[in-house]
Enzyme design. Sequence first.
Site, mmCIF file in Angstrom:
data_model
loop_
_atom_site.group_PDB
_atom_site.id
_atom_site.type_symbol
_atom_site.label_atom_id
_atom_site.label_comp_id
_atom_site.label_asym_id
_atom_site.label_seq_id
_atom_site.Cartn_x
_atom_site.Cartn_y
_atom_site.Cartn_z
ATOM 1 N N SER A 165 48.512 42.509 44.936
ATOM 2 C CA SER A 165 49.490 43.596 44.858
ATOM 3 C C SER A 165 49.916 43.814 43.400
ATOM 4 O O SER A 165 49.074 44.093 42.546
ATOM 5 C CB SER A 165 50.678 43.268 45.767
ATOM 6 O OG SER A 165 51.547 44.362 45.885
ATOM 7 N N ASP A 216 44.025 43.891 46.766
ATOM 8 C CA ASP A 216 44.769 45.082 47.156
ATOM 9 C C ASP A 216 45.796 45.460 46.084
ATOM 10 O O ASP A 216 47.007 45.410 46.316
ATOM 11 C CB ASP A 216 45.449 44.901 48.507
ATOM 12 C CG ASP A 216 45.603 46.229 49.243
ATOM 13 O OD1 ASP A 216 44.703 47.086 49.117
ATOM 14 O OD2 ASP A 216 46.609 46.425 49.945
ATOM 15 N N GLU A 254 44.896 53.870 32.022
ATOM 16 C CA GLU A 254 44.352 52.515 32.148
ATOM 17 C C GLU A 254 45.248 51.460 31.511
ATOM 18 O O GLU A 254 45.257 50.310 31.952
ATOM 19 C CB GLU A 254 42.952 52.464 31.538
ATOM 20 C CG GLU A 254 41.922 53.266 32.334
ATOM 21 C CD GLU A 254 40.531 53.212 31.734
ATOM 22 O OE1 GLU A 254 40.418 52.757 30.567
ATOM 23 O OE2 GLU A 254 39.574 53.618 32.410
ATOM 24 N N ARG A 279 47.655 49.955 34.271
ATOM 25 C CA ARG A 279 47.171 49.321 35.508
ATOM 26 C C ARG A 279 45.917 48.488 35.242
ATOM 27 O O ARG A 279 45.356 48.511 34.144
ATOM 28 C CB ARG A 279 46.840 50.405 36.539
ATOM 29 C CG ARG A 279 45.803 51.404 36.022
ATOM 30 C CD ARG A 279 45.321 52.379 37.071
ATOM 31 N NE ARG A 279 44.446 53.383 36.487
ATOM 32 C CZ ARG A 279 43.160 53.203 36.230
ATOM 33 N NH1 ARG A 279 42.595 52.032 36.512
ATOM 34 N NH2 ARG A 279 42.434 54.174 35.699
ATOM 35 N N ASP A 293 42.143 47.701 35.178
ATOM 36 C CA ASP A 293 40.941 48.525 35.009
ATOM 37 C C ASP A 293 39.790 47.627 34.549
ATOM 38 O O ASP A 293 40.009 46.471 34.177
ATOM 39 C CB ASP A 293 41.203 49.674 34.025
ATOM 40 C CG ASP A 293 41.032 49.252 32.581
ATOM 41 O OD1 ASP A 293 39.929 49.446 32.044
ATOM 42 O OD2 ASP A 293 41.989 48.716 31.988
ATOM 43 N N HIS A 351 48.073 44.895 53.945
ATOM 44 C CA HIS A 351 48.209 44.541 52.531
ATOM 45 C C HIS A 351 47.934 43.051 52.308
ATOM 46 O O HIS A 351 47.313 42.668 51.305
ATOM 47 C CB HIS A 351 49.625 44.899 52.080
ATOM 48 C CG HIS A 351 49.816 44.956 50.600
ATOM 49 N ND1 HIS A 351 48.904 45.522 49.730
ATOM 50 C CD2 HIS A 351 50.852 44.531 49.813
ATOM 51 C CE1 HIS A 351 49.359 45.443 48.489
ATOM 52 N NE2 HIS A 351 50.531 44.833 48.516
#
Length: 465
Positions: free
Chosen positions: A169, A193, A204, A207, A209, A280
């Site tokens: 997460s 996930d 990018e 997060r 990448d 999740h």
Amino acid sequence: MLMLWTFAVLLGAVAGREVCFDKLGCFSDDAPWSGTLDRPLKALPWSPAQINTRFLLYTNENPDNYQLITSDASNIRNSNFRTNRKTRIIIHGFIDKGEENWLSDMCKNMFRVESVNCICVDWKGGSRTTYTQATQNVRVVGAEVALLVNVLQSDLGYSLNNVHLIGHSLGSHIAGEAGKRTFGAIGRITGLDPAEPYFQGTPEEVRLDPTDAQFVDAIHTDAGPIIPNLGFGMSQTVGHLDFFPNGGIEMPGCQKNILSQIVDIDGIWEGTRNFAACNHLRSYKFYTDSIVNPTGFAGFSCSSYSLFTANKCFPCGSGGCPQMGHYADRYPGKTSRLYQTFYLNTGDKSNFARWRYQVTVTLSGQKVTGHILVSLFGNGGNSKQYEVFKGSLQPGTSHVNEFDSDVDVGDLQKVKFIWYNNVINPTLPKVGASRITVERNDGRVFNFCSQETVREDVLLTLSPC
């Protein structure tokens, strides 16, 4: 709602603030971190003291009780950390904590197959707050993970090739932040996930990448939209290899009623977690199971899950199939392209591993209407009966189907055939299988033959031919 959203974006246009922390650097609330359409609310990350990130070291020598380590080299040297082993760092997500059972359970499965430094990151001081604030705290925790990794390299001579970050997460994006701060030199990052809200569609730098490590893989299990599905995970591909088990949206076993979900076999707390975020959470359960099932999570290259379920993506290509989870890095083509997408099916309970087979049955005997089923027998075990076809059974016709067995039967030795229609027929028709061909996902083909026919509900055994 639109007015509130617009107000938040306009508020974000105000000149940003910045906060700096020793050894970690400075953090701004300017775009792209805040004040954008994807991240409308402005916030700065909390201080390291407030988040209180802890590193809990488990090893083969101390599998049950962790040693608390820091980014101080002498502290690490005095622990059970070994420089001749791989280091896998597990990072939890929103509302979670590093002492939750699933993290240490993942470590224990690793100890069954390898000698490893398994570090569980506990950042509950920064995860148990509003979601908006937690997404900002991700940046500081990522910087702290990077600091630890850099100390391993600079002070202990430890190669970053041997570092593997595993994040669930929000933990996926913490791993991404740590990877960026080590300039993509970390050997591997696995996103379990990766969280969608405030990350999907962002630049990018915000997060996870593919440039964050030498190899990045991801497992997507809750990729439905946040509205109306309440999907917490990203549908966006983020790695070299992206796996979408069961299509990536609804996981088998997550559709139970409220009472059965909450009164879970693992207890009220785990049951409540499963009810609130079952899909999740499946990602880390799949990964944990994959550690002890090195061939049980083969992913098939396919343009969509609907094509996969229509049996259009079998067998594996010339380079084989990558294994979702722990052994994804064994795939020869793992970094040949970005955003390679793979599909597979899993089980619905604790044993999630499945082995896919394609079966072709050529019929003999009389023409009837009914169902045909086969079961596989090999040196690795026996499968259940799986339906290959239902409808008009005509001699000389062939029927093809694929199924996912909960047993790896290994090298096939025989096949059993049965048919039924539950219709009273005084002529007592007989049907047989003159030939059954079984193909494994690795392309290995086994052929079985018989000249016999049998009545309804009578097993027919076919031998190799």
